[in-house]
Enzyme design. Sequence first.
Site, PDB file in Angstrom:
ATOM      1  N   GLN A 168      -7.190  -3.839   8.868  1.00 13.60           N
ATOM      2  CA  GLN A 168      -6.385  -2.850   9.584  1.00 13.60           C
ATOM      3  C   GLN A 168      -5.181  -3.595  10.169  1.00 13.60           C
ATOM      4  OE1 GLN A 168      -5.059  -0.044   9.916  1.00 13.60           O
ATOM      5  NE2 GLN A 168      -7.080   0.913   9.987  1.00 13.60           N
ATOM      6  N   GLU A 177       0.839  -1.212   0.000  1.00 14.27           N
ATOM      7  CA  GLU A 177       0.000   0.000   0.000  1.00 14.27           C
ATOM      8  C   GLU A 177       0.871   1.259   0.000  1.00 14.27           C
ATOM      9  OE1 GLU A 177      -3.525   0.080   2.532  1.00 14.27           O
ATOM     10  OE2 GLU A 177      -2.886   2.048   3.246  1.00 14.27           O
TER      11      GLU A 177
END
Length: 285
Positions: free
Chosen positions: A174, A17
């Site tokens: 997460q 990411e």
Amino acid sequence: MTRIPDLLQQGRCYSFEFFPPRTPEAEATLEATLVELEPLQPSYVSVTYGAGGSTRERTHDLVVRINEHHALCAMAHLTCVGHTRAELTDIVTRYGHSGVDNILALGGDPPAGVELAPGELEYAIELVRLIRGVGEFAVGVAAHPEPHPRSTDVESDRRHTAEKLAEADFAVTQFFFEPHHYFELVASLHDHGIDKPVIPGIMPVTSISAIARMAKMQGSEFPEWLSRKLHAVEDDPEAVRRVGVDEATALCRALLDGGAPGLHFYTLNRSTATREIYANLGLGA
Ligand SMILES: Cc1cc2nc3c(=O)[nH]c(=O)nc-3n(C[C@H](O)[C@H](O)[C@H](O)COP(=O)(O)OP(=O)(O)OC[C@H]3O[C@@H](n4cnc5c(N)ncnc54)[C@H](O)[C@@H]3O)c2cc1C
């Protein structure tokens, strides 16, 4: 274009990411990181979305640029915050025209200190539905191994996540530091009848103060044992990074051994920690 659900059907997915850089220096750092990470041949990479102003355009431009100029498949993040339905429809339509097939649909958080008009969508599940209405996109969603900080209780968060994932293709979590958080989430989704891929998010610790701040913000537990190990070497940034990489490697091994369908690395636009963990795990080309 590569569709992430197809990749997940073929085997484990490893992804990185990034966030859109704001300055020319940060731009150069990201470009170097992309060049360094490309040889690892990740299944895909993803680009975060910031609510408000020019950050919105930057996500679109970076996703399109990565897809066009690197041997990488980029997924776009998109959030509900501050958007009308019409705006979201335009953004998604534009991704379709740009050949971007994978979107991570998120609720998002209102940015601190920026005045935004109230958005028309409240929850990520509504964005999943909107994207489905625009075209044949592959749609991912967020999942929170330790329940989302705005949740009133674990059970309702699990139920909402199950409902959302039932309409999406896969989830990315997460970050967290204890494998049991991930396995409890997956078991709970299974109990709700959902067995779609849930890819664990990995945040290697490279700075004690930054990780403590981020963990607090996301509602992730920063375990006492990890804090102690890091603080034992706090005067030596390189040793802190080494502990962070070793602990992230151990977490990745436990997750893969337990059947996780891949790993998603929060790179913070740097390559070193991710490359070291990859090497420790014997992954990559
Ligand atoms: C992999 C990943 C990538 C991310 N990328 C970004 C990014 O690019 N940009 C960004 O701004 N943020 C990003 N985030 C952060 C995310 O936007 C925040 O965590 C946000 O607060 C919640 O997003 P969500 O998609 O989980 O929201 P939602 O699914 O909407 O959930 C938010 C809260 O609402 C509750 N809820 C959901 N549905 C209902 C309902 N029907 N009724 C009542 N309550 C409900 C949930 O239990 C949860 O507490 C990312 C998070 C992850 C895990």
